[in-house]
Design a protein around this motif. Sequence first.
Motif, mmCIF file in Angstrom:
data_model
loop_
_atom_site.group_PDB
_atom_site.id
_atom_site.type_symbol
_atom_site.label_atom_id
_atom_site.label_comp_id
_atom_site.label_asym_id
_atom_site.label_seq_id
_atom_site.Cartn_x
_atom_site.Cartn_y
_atom_site.Cartn_z
ATOM 1 N N TRP A 26 -40.832 -53.098 -23.275
ATOM 2 C CA TRP A 26 -41.552 -53.583 -21.902
ATOM 3 C C TRP A 26 -40.883 -53.334 -20.677
ATOM 4 C CZ3 TRP A 26 -39.152 -55.805 -17.564
ATOM 5 C CH2 TRP A 26 -40.383 -56.463 -16.726
ATOM 6 N N GLY A 27 -39.321 -52.901 -20.481
ATOM 7 C CA GLY A 27 -38.810 -52.690 -19.403
ATOM 8 C C GLY A 27 -38.908 -51.354 -19.478
ATOM 9 N N ILE A 28 -38.396 -50.652 -20.417
ATOM 10 C CA ILE A 28 -38.334 -48.304 -20.388
ATOM 11 C C ILE A 28 -39.868 -48.277 -20.551
ATOM 12 C CG2 ILE A 28 -39.014 -48.146 -23.141
ATOM 13 C CD1 ILE A 28 -36.459 -46.532 -22.535
ATOM 14 N N LEU A 29 -41.002 -49.319 -20.461
ATOM 15 C CA LEU A 29 -41.872 -48.474 -20.432
ATOM 16 C C LEU A 29 -42.265 -48.782 -18.992
ATOM 17 C CD1 LEU A 29 -44.496 -49.646 -23.907
ATOM 18 C CD2 LEU A 29 -43.480 -47.676 -23.180
ATOM 19 N N GLY A 30 -42.597 -50.119 -18.364
ATOM 20 C CA GLY A 30 -42.840 -50.397 -16.994
ATOM 21 C C GLY A 30 -41.949 -49.229 -16.214
ATOM 22 N N LEU A 31 -40.748 -49.510 -16.572
ATOM 23 C CA LEU A 31 -39.863 -47.992 -15.735
ATOM 24 C C LEU A 31 -40.239 -46.963 -15.480
ATOM 25 C CD1 LEU A 31 -37.249 -47.230 -14.603
ATOM 26 C CD2 LEU A 31 -35.445 -46.866 -16.671
ATOM 27 N N PHE A 32 -40.680 -46.583 -17.126
ATOM 28 C CA PHE A 32 -41.080 -45.121 -16.778
ATOM 29 C C PHE A 32 -42.541 -44.693 -16.216
ATOM 30 C CE2 PHE A 32 -44.902 -41.986 -19.420
ATOM 31 C CZ PHE A 32 -44.054 -41.105 -19.351
ATOM 32 N N HIS A 33 -43.429 -45.696 -15.907
ATOM 33 C CA HIS A 33 -44.156 -45.007 -15.416
ATOM 34 C C HIS A 33 -44.464 -46.135 -13.187
ATOM 35 C CE1 HIS A 33 -46.298 -47.023 -19.856
ATOM 36 N NE2 HIS A 33 -47.738 -45.612 -19.304
ATOM 37 N N ASN A 34 -43.623 -46.838 -13.482
ATOM 38 C CA ASN A 34 -43.247 -46.542 -12.151
ATOM 39 C C ASN A 34 -42.963 -45.237 -11.405
ATOM 40 O OD1 ASN A 34 -41.937 -50.174 -12.572
ATOM 41 N ND2 ASN A 34 -44.017 -49.547 -11.080
ATOM 42 N N LEU A 35 -41.894 -44.893 -12.530
ATOM 43 C CA LEU A 35 -41.463 -43.502 -11.527
ATOM 44 C C LEU A 35 -42.290 -42.355 -12.201
ATOM 45 C CD1 LEU A 35 -37.540 -43.550 -13.474
ATOM 46 C CD2 LEU A 35 -38.079 -43.666 -11.272
ATOM 47 N N ILE A 36 -43.118 -42.017 -13.360
ATOM 48 C CA ILE A 36 -43.656 -41.534 -12.998
ATOM 49 C C ILE A 36 -45.569 -41.554 -11.905
ATOM 50 C CG2 ILE A 36 -43.672 -40.338 -15.456
ATOM 51 C CD1 ILE A 36 -46.530 -41.247 -16.046
ATOM 52 N N ASP A 37 -45.103 -42.580 -11.527
ATOM 53 C CA ASP A 37 -46.484 -42.863 -10.555
ATOM 54 C C ASP A 37 -45.370 -43.077 -9.666
ATOM 55 O OD1 ASP A 37 -48.438 -42.966 -9.365
ATOM 56 O OD2 ASP A 37 -49.268 -45.352 -10.195
ATOM 57 N N TRP A 38 -44.809 -42.320 -8.943
ATOM 58 C CA TRP A 38 -43.824 -43.154 -7.916
ATOM 59 C C TRP A 38 -44.291 -43.593 -6.723
ATOM 60 C CZ3 TRP A 38 -39.611 -45.795 -7.776
ATOM 61 C CH2 TRP A 38 -39.409 -45.667 -5.931
ATOM 62 N N LEU A 82 -34.474 -50.778 -15.380
ATOM 63 C CA LEU A 82 -33.691 -49.940 -15.811
ATOM 64 C C LEU A 82 -32.522 -51.025 -16.599
ATOM 65 C CD1 LEU A 82 -32.256 -47.306 -17.059
ATOM 66 C CD2 LEU A 82 -31.442 -46.944 -14.417
ATOM 67 N N ILE A 83 -31.827 -51.987 -14.838
ATOM 68 C CA ILE A 83 -30.771 -52.616 -15.911
ATOM 69 C C ILE A 83 -31.578 -53.586 -17.161
ATOM 70 C CG2 ILE A 83 -29.378 -54.572 -15.567
ATOM 71 C CD1 ILE A 83 -28.679 -52.280 -14.072
#
Length: 171
Positions: A26-38, A82-83
Amino acid sequence: MFYPKSGEIILLRIVKILLILSVALWGILGLFHNLIDWGGSIGAVNATTSMATVEGGTGHWKATTNPAVIFAGAFFIVFFKLIVTLTCFGGAWRMWKSHGCDAATFATAKTLALTGCGVALFMLFTGWIVIADTWFELWRSDVLSDAALGSAFRYGGLIGVIALFVGMHDE
């Protein structure tokens, strides 16, 4: 009194490891989506802090479009995801290495994973419930109330249940 066999305990521990891995995912998918769609991440924080989706919100004294506040909000989300990702993956690894050990060793191995769940709960509660919902009155938004707050509550509730389940003693 019923005492579980060691194979049942191992299976229970593996389920706990899988649950922690799901929080890490959940954390890494959310992180990925937050970063690619900054831009979308910034936009969501801006919609919240500007109170643009609340009737009469943009004129409210609490509403802000300050770029530093908006960036800080988006950074807060990404940083804590990320944490969560790192602590849950690290905790799952520690749990896996000790899944065949005694209860005390396995309990110690769960600490980092439970820390990750706690960080996720902190991020969701502080970011969405305290700041977005309470301070910026997101509960009044017909547009974001269900989408943002409903998701935050759902994620927080499930991660909290996972933490309680993982934190239970095995024996």
